[in-house]
Design a protein around this motif. Sequence first.
Motif, mmCIF file in Angstrom:
data_model
loop_
_atom_site.group_PDB
_atom_site.id
_atom_site.type_symbol
_atom_site.label_atom_id
_atom_site.label_comp_id
_atom_site.label_asym_id
_atom_site.label_seq_id
_atom_site.Cartn_x
_atom_site.Cartn_y
_atom_site.Cartn_z
ATOM 1 N N GLY A 32 47.993 38.604 38.882
ATOM 2 C CA GLY A 32 48.313 37.573 39.876
ATOM 3 C C GLY A 32 47.129 36.633 40.086
ATOM 4 O O GLY A 32 47.294 35.406 40.104
ATOM 5 N N ARG A 33 45.937 37.201 40.221
ATOM 6 C CA ARG A 33 44.738 36.375 40.432
ATOM 7 C C ARG A 33 44.419 35.535 39.202
ATOM 8 O O ARG A 33 43.968 34.404 39.309
ATOM 9 C CB ARG A 33 43.538 37.261 40.826
ATOM 10 C CG ARG A 33 43.531 37.612 42.300
ATOM 11 C CD ARG A 33 42.652 38.788 42.598
ATOM 12 N NE ARG A 33 43.297 40.043 42.200
ATOM 13 C CZ ARG A 33 42.694 41.219 42.162
ATOM 14 N NH1 ARG A 33 41.412 41.304 42.464
ATOM 15 N NH2 ARG A 33 43.353 42.299 41.813
ATOM 16 N N TRP A 34 44.675 36.095 38.029
ATOM 17 C CA TRP A 34 44.456 35.343 36.786
ATOM 18 C C TRP A 34 45.335 34.092 36.796
ATOM 19 O O TRP A 34 44.879 32.992 36.468
ATOM 20 C CB TRP A 34 44.798 36.236 35.591
ATOM 21 C CG TRP A 34 44.533 35.613 34.251
ATOM 22 C CD1 TRP A 34 43.402 35.734 33.497
ATOM 23 C CD2 TRP A 34 45.427 34.762 33.513
ATOM 24 N NE1 TRP A 34 43.531 35.015 32.334
ATOM 25 C CE2 TRP A 34 44.759 34.411 32.319
ATOM 26 C CE3 TRP A 34 46.708 34.270 33.735
ATOM 27 C CZ2 TRP A 34 45.327 33.592 31.347
ATOM 28 C CZ3 TRP A 34 47.293 33.442 32.777
ATOM 29 C CH2 TRP A 34 46.601 33.110 31.599
ATOM 30 N N MET A 83 46.221 48.290 35.526
ATOM 31 C CA MET A 83 46.286 46.962 34.903
ATOM 32 C C MET A 83 46.369 45.956 36.027
ATOM 33 O O MET A 83 47.433 45.458 36.351
ATOM 34 C CB MET A 83 47.535 46.858 34.043
ATOM 35 C CG MET A 83 47.610 47.879 32.961
ATOM 36 S SD MET A 83 49.294 48.395 32.818
ATOM 37 C CE MET A 83 49.902 47.165 31.707
ATOM 38 N N ASP A 84 45.226 45.667 36.641
ATOM 39 C CA ASP A 84 45.261 44.859 37.856
ATOM 40 C C ASP A 84 44.631 43.501 37.607
ATOM 41 O O ASP A 84 43.720 43.369 36.792
ATOM 42 C CB ASP A 84 44.496 45.616 38.965
ATOM 43 C CG ASP A 84 44.941 45.183 40.335
ATOM 44 O OD1 ASP A 84 45.872 44.361 40.440
ATOM 45 O OD2 ASP A 84 44.340 45.675 41.310
ATOM 46 N N GLY A 85 45.134 42.516 38.315
ATOM 47 C CA GLY A 85 44.518 41.194 38.285
ATOM 48 C C GLY A 85 45.376 40.110 37.652
ATOM 49 O O GLY A 85 44.923 38.970 37.520
ATOM 50 N N ARG A 138 57.863 47.109 46.646
ATOM 51 C CA ARG A 138 57.746 46.336 47.885
ATOM 52 C C ARG A 138 57.401 44.876 47.631
ATOM 53 O O ARG A 138 57.311 44.091 48.569
ATOM 54 C CB ARG A 138 56.667 46.978 48.775
ATOM 55 C CG ARG A 138 57.085 48.356 49.253
ATOM 56 C CD ARG A 138 55.910 49.255 49.546
ATOM 57 N NE ARG A 138 55.239 48.889 50.799
ATOM 58 C CZ ARG A 138 54.166 49.497 51.271
ATOM 59 N NH1 ARG A 138 53.640 50.504 50.574
ATOM 60 N NH2 ARG A 138 53.610 49.120 52.381
ATOM 61 N N ARG A 139 57.180 44.498 46.397
ATOM 62 C CA ARG A 139 56.875 43.092 46.082
ATOM 63 C C ARG A 139 58.136 42.237 46.215
ATOM 64 O O ARG A 139 59.252 42.781 46.220
ATOM 65 C CB ARG A 139 56.328 42.997 44.661
ATOM 66 C CG ARG A 139 54.966 43.650 44.552
ATOM 67 C CD ARG A 139 54.246 43.249 43.293
ATOM 68 N NE ARG A 139 52.904 43.819 43.306
ATOM 69 C CZ ARG A 139 51.921 43.433 42.515
ATOM 70 N NH1 ARG A 139 52.123 42.490 41.623
ATOM 71 N NH2 ARG A 139 50.738 43.995 42.609
ATOM 72 N N PRO A 140 57.967 40.896 46.281
ATOM 73 C CA PRO A 140 59.151 40.041 46.358
ATOM 74 C C PRO A 140 60.115 40.358 45.204
ATOM 75 O O PRO A 140 59.671 40.645 44.084
ATOM 76 C CB PRO A 140 58.582 38.618 46.211
ATOM 77 C CG PRO A 140 57.151 38.731 46.607
ATOM 78 C CD PRO A 140 56.711 40.128 46.272
HETATM 79 MG MG MG Z 1 46.967 43.944 42.205
#
Ligand code: MG
Length: 234
Positions: free
Chosen positions: A5-7, A1-3, A52-54
């Motif tokens: 953040g870009r959305w 389920m990627d994208g 590892r994300r904020p």
């Molecule tokens: Mg990603």
Amino acid sequence: MDGNGRWARARGLPRIEGHRRGSNAVREALQGCRDLGIRYLTLYAFSSENWRRPQDEVSGLLGLLATYLKKETAELVKNRVRLRVIGRPQDLPENVQQQIRRTMEKTAAFTEHTLTLALSYGSRQEVIEAIRAYAREVAAGREDPDTCSWEVFRRYLYTRDMPDPDLIIRTSGESRLSNFLMLQAAYSELYFTPVLWPDFTREHLFEAVEAFRKRERRYGMTGDQLRDASTPAT
Ligand code: MG
Ligand code: IPE
């Protein structure tokens, strides 16, 4: 389920807003699977590397997960969908674990459809945990390494009671497995789409399944062998 953040970035919104919209896409995907008679849907919602994300994004994501489950439990019950988790749910905050347990208990009896969330999941970690468990059984005299086969070893994976995925869809234009079900994906069909996860609709799912149907799965054999096998002997 990627994208997600870009959305969000494309709209000048905070990343968490992308994740929130992404949780709506989950409902679409689940509904689409029910329409198509797909019995197992597994969502890679949080990887062992996502820690590892904020910190605020991690807590935001996990908070959304708890909210989603709380809100959707009645719907899962109504549609007779069982919730399962693979990965290390024990690493999640206690309130999230509690909500997962509640939803799992309420849906435990259903067998028609299974929604599996991969949470704090990573294939390499899964294999290491499996090897540890297997080795302990060997040490206790309950397993014999000489008779170890894939059929034996797979019983130590998180996915022991699930079929291998037929189709793996990755959104947002990335062409990687990113540590997702790597052993189980040995013969999965992979489908990559540029659509960002919050934009992924039922129609996109249907397109992916349509593409899957057109493929020939040979499992190491030749195309002729498959066609011979499907022709009834005279
Ligand atoms: Mg990603
Ligand atoms: C959602 O998309 C992935 C998770 C739920 C962890 P991303 O957050 O990875 O979105 P991009 O890649 O930044 O667009």
